[in-house]
Design an enzyme around this catalytic site. Sequence first.
Site, PDB file in Angstrom:
ATOM      1  N   SER A  63      58.600  14.078  81.073  1.00  8.02           N
ATOM      2  CA  SER A  63      59.705  14.073  80.110  1.00  8.02           C
ATOM      3  C   SER A  63      59.746  12.808  79.266  1.00  8.02           C
ATOM      4  O   SER A  63      60.449  12.757  78.271  1.00  8.02           O
ATOM      5  CB  SER A  63      61.039  14.273  80.832  1.00  8.02           C
ATOM      6  OG  SER A  63      61.351  13.126  81.599  1.00  8.02           O
ATOM      7  N   LYS A  77      65.284   8.381  81.620  1.00  5.81           N
ATOM      8  CA  LYS A  77      65.496   8.787  80.219  1.00  5.81           C
ATOM      9  C   LYS A  77      65.848   7.545  79.405  1.00  5.81           C
ATOM     10  O   LYS A  77      66.125   6.483  79.955  1.00  5.81           O
ATOM     11  CB  LYS A  77      66.660   9.789  80.120  1.00  5.81           C
ATOM     12  CG  LYS A  77      66.417  11.137  80.811  1.00  5.81           C
ATOM     13  CD  LYS A  77      65.397  11.997  80.096  1.00  5.81           C
ATOM     14  CE  LYS A  77      65.116  13.302  80.847  1.00  5.81           C
ATOM     15  NZ  LYS A  77      64.325  13.088  82.068  1.00  5.81           N
TER      16      LYS A  77
END
Lengths: 140, 418
Positions: free
Chosen positions: A61, A97
């Site tokens: 990701s 993230k």
Amino acid sequence: MCALPVINSSSRLPIAPLYATAIKAGFPSPADDYIEKMLDLNEYLIRHPAATFFVRVSGDSMTPGICHSDILVVDRALTPMHNNIVIAAVNGELTVKRLVIKNGTTLLVPDNDTYETMALTPEVDCTLWGVVIHIIRTVG
Amino acid sequence: MYALVDCNNFYASCEKVCNPALWGKAVVVLSNNDGNVIARSPEAKALGIAMGAPFYQCTNIIRKHHVAVFSSNYALYGDMSRRVMDTLATCAPYMEVYSIDEAFLLCNVPLCQAERYALQVKHTVLQWTGMPVSVGMGATKTLAKLANHIAKKRTQSGVFIFAGDSSLYNNLLMRIDVQEVWGIGGRYARMLRRHGIDTVWQLICADDSFIKKTMTIVGLRTVYELRGIPCINTEDAPPPKKCIVSSRSFGKPVTECNELQEAAAHYASIASQKLRKQHGAAGVVTVFVSTNPFKDEPQYSSAATITLDMHSCYTPDIIAAAQTALHRLFRSGYRYKKVGIMLTDIVASQELSPTLFLPAQSYERRYNLMQTLDSVNAALGRGAVYFASEGVQRQWAMRRRYLSPRYTTHWDEIPLVR
């Protein structure tokens, strides 16, 4: 064997190491002039030992910057700021993230845009867990 | 002022730090060999799971409420303890580690700022390490300890401060059982109750000569401390229940491995002696070292934990484990300020029985040897007696079916992030 006294230095220079060779009569070993403490990666990578954790990345990701199986150095002593890469606990899982704070909203943004951005609203079960300060990747 | 910082449900909280799936869930931790419940998260307490309950008696409630169960993971707990203590060391000029999950801080904060300071300490430890703590403050160690109890049981904030004379708090102290006072064990509490002293406040008001007569000078010191007069120093402090700590800061920094080894052996032998004094045997030995965080020089601190083959109070076992641990920890090029030994997973030594690995005969010999050692202890001291290491880890000999990953001490077991 003979230990030298500690070098007095106002900078962050480390302490003088033990001399590796015995002191003997005659010429000293020329190598002794160059002895220094080994570089210690801990010193380079870790600012707050008590607050630093290592985690391993699973998935893509955050590619291209962060890849599957990279090790991340996470410092919990730092306050997460805009554009930091952070570890967050979301729905019972740790996730890595990018933290984006703009116009009063807080977002967890994946660098890989095939993944969804998540807005941190009060309804979302999310806690910021730490700030990523280094990425360790084995390539050899 | 003294502050006592105590981790909330330490073992259960350690399990939660790196595993957010457990946050808000009931967690219990089992003793070695998965025998009894030795730690419970608040959620598990709310389900009515009792401290010390045998695991097999709880299986129904555990299944019904999806309680997460863990075998004790002393590598993880030792490392988390080190992190908490290192964080606390930056919060005060003087710190005394009291047990695996508690430390006294001696801090120079004005009364009016004590509450802010306590909240700051609590917040810093939680942010840095993920560990929830309670903070109690008072003019003496005994008051700080009592304040911590109040912080845990009677406040939302998790901090409580005795900000003045204890008479200001008489209403509160009238409602707290005398047995909650540091150093008042079950026997003294029963005796005091027979004389009509049930609460802390009644103890504070008790007659000095009565206390001295029934509880010796040690008991009188406790009462003085409750009145705000400091008179307990490190050596007289009542021993912690869960673990034994022996550590000291060095007078001057130590740089050599052999010097540290010597100190570690010394503290290991002191700790073993304390262990035998309370008729205990330890299953786990943790060694911690650190440099001086107040000096502008390269910093290093670490801890290593060794699980013994079997519970032991035999000094050579403890020294051997301590030296193995220290060997793993030591890095050259640092000026060490402190080394310490912590013994955990303590059981009563009468419960130990001869095993396959240690037949009855040698068991008795060891016991006799230690008795002799203790009686001539003064002469031996200072780690002078050094036995060959016997500490091969035999993890397989122990049942640890629900072991969590060693999140912070093994590369193969660090947390995964997606």
